[in-house]
Motif scaffolding. Structure first.
Motif, PDB file in Angstrom:
ATOM      1  N   ASN A  51      56.969  64.624 -10.435  1.00 20.75           N
ATOM      2  CA  ASN A  51      55.703  63.897 -10.533  1.00 20.75           C
ATOM      3  C   ASN A  51      55.270  63.693 -11.985  1.00 20.75           C
ATOM      4  O   ASN A  51      55.446  64.591 -12.831  1.00 20.75           O
ATOM      5  CB  ASN A  51      54.583  64.656  -9.812  1.00 20.75           C
ATOM      6  N   GLY A  60      50.940  66.548   1.506  1.00 23.93           N
ATOM      7  CA  GLY A  60      51.536  66.760   0.199  1.00 23.93           C
ATOM      8  C   GLY A  60      51.087  68.072  -0.411  1.00 23.93           C
ATOM      9  O   GLY A  60      49.922  68.459  -0.286  1.00 23.93           O
ATOM     10  N   THR A  92      51.649  62.290 -14.072  1.00 20.73           N
ATOM     11  CA  THR A  92      50.237  62.016 -13.788  1.00 20.73           C
ATOM     12  C   THR A  92      49.509  61.537 -15.034  1.00 20.73           C
ATOM     13  O   THR A  92      49.720  62.065 -16.151  1.00 20.73           O
ATOM     14  CB  THR A  92      49.532  63.282 -13.266  1.00 20.73           C
ATOM     15  N   SER A 145      59.842  66.015  -4.945  1.00 21.97           N
ATOM     16  CA  SER A 145      59.646  64.926  -5.909  1.00 21.97           C
ATOM     17  C   SER A 145      59.354  65.497  -7.290  1.00 21.97           C
ATOM     18  O   SER A 145      58.913  66.633  -7.443  1.00 21.97           O
ATOM     19  CB  SER A 145      58.491  64.018  -5.482  1.00 21.97           C
ATOM     20  N   GLY A 179      55.964  68.845 -10.008  1.00 20.56           N
ATOM     21  CA  GLY A 179      56.754  68.519  -8.832  1.00 20.56           C
ATOM     22  C   GLY A 179      55.988  68.853  -7.579  1.00 20.56           C
ATOM     23  O   GLY A 179      54.904  69.447  -7.622  1.00 20.56           O
ATOM     24  N   GLY A 180      56.543  68.447  -6.449  1.00 21.52           N
ATOM     25  CA  GLY A 180      55.873  68.737  -5.200  1.00 21.52           C
ATOM     26  C   GLY A 180      56.771  68.447  -4.020  1.00 21.52           C
ATOM     27  O   GLY A 180      57.968  68.159  -4.157  1.00 21.52           O
ATOM     28  N   TYR A 181      56.170  68.498  -2.869  1.00 20.44           N
ATOM     29  CA  TYR A 181      56.901  68.227  -1.635  1.00 20.44           C
ATOM     30  C   TYR A 181      55.998  67.425  -0.721  1.00 20.44           C
ATOM     31  O   TYR A 181      54.800  67.717  -0.596  1.00 20.44           O
ATOM     32  CB  TYR A 181      57.329  69.528  -0.946  1.00 20.44           C
ATOM     33  N   THR A 182      56.578  66.384  -0.120  1.00 23.32           N
ATOM     34  CA  THR A 182      55.819  65.472   0.731  1.00 23.32           C
ATOM     35  C   THR A 182      56.451  65.427   2.115  1.00 23.32           C
ATOM     36  O   THR A 182      57.680  65.324   2.257  1.00 23.32           O
ATOM     37  CB  THR A 182      55.801  64.054   0.124  1.00 23.32           C
ATOM     38  N   THR A 234      49.193  59.465  -9.815  1.00 21.03           N
ATOM     39  CA  THR A 234      50.423  60.248  -9.921  1.00 21.03           C
ATOM     40  C   THR A 234      51.595  59.456  -9.316  1.00 21.03           C
ATOM     41  O   THR A 234      51.492  58.923  -8.202  1.00 21.03           O
ATOM     42  CB  THR A 234      50.288  61.589  -9.176  1.00 21.03           C
ATOM     43  N   ALA A 255      51.446  71.075 -11.065  1.00 18.41           N
ATOM     44  CA  ALA A 255      51.622  70.324 -12.315  1.00 18.41           C
ATOM     45  C   ALA A 255      51.143  71.145 -13.497  1.00 18.41           C
ATOM     46  O   ALA A 255      50.292  72.030 -13.371  1.00 18.41           O
ATOM     47  CB  ALA A 255      50.850  69.003 -12.259  1.00 18.41           C
ATOM     48  N   LYS A 284      55.221  59.798  -7.795  1.00 14.18           N
ATOM     49  CA  LYS A 284      56.090  60.805  -7.201  1.00 14.18           C
ATOM     50  C   LYS A 284      57.472  60.194  -6.956  1.00 14.18           C
ATOM     51  O   LYS A 284      57.626  59.303  -6.101  1.00 14.18           O
ATOM     52  CB  LYS A 284      55.499  61.315  -5.892  1.00 14.18           C
ATOM     53  N   ASP A 291      51.550  69.841  -4.241  1.00 15.11           N
ATOM     54  CA  ASP A 291      52.055  69.531  -5.575  1.00 15.11           C
ATOM     55  C   ASP A 291      51.570  70.550  -6.591  1.00 15.11           C
ATOM     56  O   ASP A 291      50.479  71.118  -6.473  1.00 15.11           O
ATOM     57  CB  ASP A 291      51.574  68.137  -6.007  1.00 15.11           C
TER      58      ASP A 291
END
Length: 459
Positions: free
Chosen positions: A149, A108, A151, A147, A135-138, A169, A112, A171, A110
């Motif tokens: 996110n 992952g 938190t 995604s 947001g992020g990427y998994t 968090t 924020a 996601k 991410d």
């Protein structure tokens, strides 16, 4: 191996960025390490997943945890409680809700924006809750998904720049792949980056004296003597003083600060630069030969008097109230008759057997001796201790010294004779005045004598 390379690439990517998390404006940067747990169950989906927040803490059945450091963060403070953070994490997935999977790899990356509530609760406190969105990427094996996110987390500050951190968090996946999940983490973070050149706990940007350790009350400037006046405004920075004298002391409290006072430890007059004039004759005491008696400057502050009428002016007379001789600086001289009288009394001084303790019946004789000594204030008297020849030489010498010292101490401590006017010594059996072959002779040899040592010269 390709997945590990992907994770290392992502880690290098966010570690190379400059916009990251921080504690506050003084320690703007923060790095963190810890462990993470991935949970696909409480996300509001159908079986094998449950409703939103359903079995949220069921870590035994649903949490995927890699038993090692599996999450790193880097952050920077932005201002007004806001900071930005990048995080990279790695895990192994074998629990997908109620289903079991075959040891899938998880990566992952991410980012924020976080808002800290610490300053709203207690700016100086240790409890630091925060909310974050980003947001992020998994990646799970070959599947990847972006995604959004949200938190919730808590920093517990153990020191000024070390905190224990826990957070959760959610996601929410953006693609077709069903990768919605919670990621929980726990670990430690270190805030750093504030510059404090002099190490006084006040960062340079707030420090008026950034290269010299100082106090917060003076914006980082020192007060070396602790008198409440910072050194730059203190005329005497190394001596505690008063504000009215720009930080300089007035030791004798005469209203004249010590640097301007010729006699800083004695209260004096401004006209004499702080020095006293006890007799008020306009001559400061240190230059006045008669500081307690007013006299003209031509006579060094002494009056032209001879109170005792011995022909020695008071200014030169060591005993101005007792008639003496010029040869003895105005003090009386001790005669042979006086010494004989002293020794008549000394013959009656008795000691306990083989001891140096004086028997009480000798006290009257000692008082008479002290009264005679008081009549000759400039004379030094010598107390001699003697024994007969019976016993060992060393023992006799020791006993004679101790007995002479006992008489000396009595005259000083009980009769108030000045300690610098009495000396003592023991001579053992070395100076007999009669034969040691008879009892009568030995009795004469066991004695204490008083002799005249010397007259003190006028200082």
């Amino acid at each position: 191996m390709k997945h590990l390379s992907r994770f290392l690439l992502v880690s290098l990517f966010f570690l190379g960025l400059t916009t990251v998390q921080a504690q506050d404006e003084n320690n703007p940067w923060a790095v963190g390490i810890g462990v993470n747990a991935v949970d696909f169950y409480p996300v509001g989906e159908d079986a094998p997943q449950g409703g939103m927040f359903d079995e949220y803490f069921n870590f035994g059945d649903h949490y995927n945890i890699l038993p090692s450091v599996s999450r790193v963060t880097l952050g920077r403070y932005v201002g007004a409680g806001f900071s930005v953070q990048l995080a990279g994490s790695v895990n192994r997935i074998d629990k997908f809700g109620d289903e079991r999977r075959d040891d899938l790899s998880y990566y992952g990356a991410d980012g924020a924006i976080r808002y800290s509530f610490k300053n709203l609760i207690n700016e100086e406190g240790w409890f630091d809750p925060y909310l974050g969105i980003g947001g992020g990427y998994t990646w799970i094996d070959d599947d990847g998904q972006g995604s959004v996110n949200g938190t919730l987390g808590f920093d517990f500050w153990l020191t000024d720049n070390i905190a224990f951190n826990i957070q959760s968090t959610y996601k929410d996946g953006l693609g077709d792949t069903d990768l919605d999940h919670f990621q929980h983490s726990a670990g430690f973070k270190l805030a750093f980056g504030g510059k404090d050149t002099d190490g006084d706990g006040i960062f340079d940007k707030n420090d008026d004296c950034p290269e010299t350790p100082g106090l917060a009350e003076f914006n980082g400037c020192p007060d070396s003597d602790g008198d409440g006046i910072q050194d730059s405004e203190d005329d005497c920075p190394n001596e505690a003083g008063l504000a009215e004298f720009n930080g300089c002391p007035d030791t004798d409290s005469d209203g004249i600060p010590d640097p301007q006072d010729d006699c800083p430890t004695e209260a004096g007059l401004k006209s004499l630069n702080g020095c006293p004039d006890a007799d008020g004759d306009g001559i400061k005491d240190s230059e006045d030969d008669c500081p307690e008696e007013a006299g003209p400057a031509s006579n060094n502050g002494c009056p032209f008097e001879d109170r005792d009428g011995d022909g020695v002016l008071d200014k030169d007379d060591q005993c101005p109230d007792v008639a003496g001789t010029k040869a003895n600086n105005g003090c009386p001289e001790v005669t042979v008759e006086v010494i004989n009288e002293l020794n008549e009394y000394s013959k009656t001084i008795l000691f306990d057997l083989n001891k140096s303790s004086i028997r009480k019946e000798s006290y009257d004789a000692l008082e008479s001796i002290s009264e005679i000594m008081d009549e000759y204030p400039s004379t030094i008297f010598h107390i001699e201790g003697h024994t007969d020849s019976q016993g060992r030489d060393a023992y006799n010498l020791k006993l004679s010294k101790e007995r002479a010292a006992s008489v000396k101490n009595y005259l000083i401590e009980k009769a108030n004779i000045s300690a610098d006017r009495v000396t003592s010594e023991g001579y053992g059996e070395a100076k007999p005045i009669a034969t040691n072959k008879t009892a009568a002779g030995r009795q004469q040899n066991r004695r204490v004598e008083v002799s005249l040592e010397k007259n003190r010269d006028k200082e």
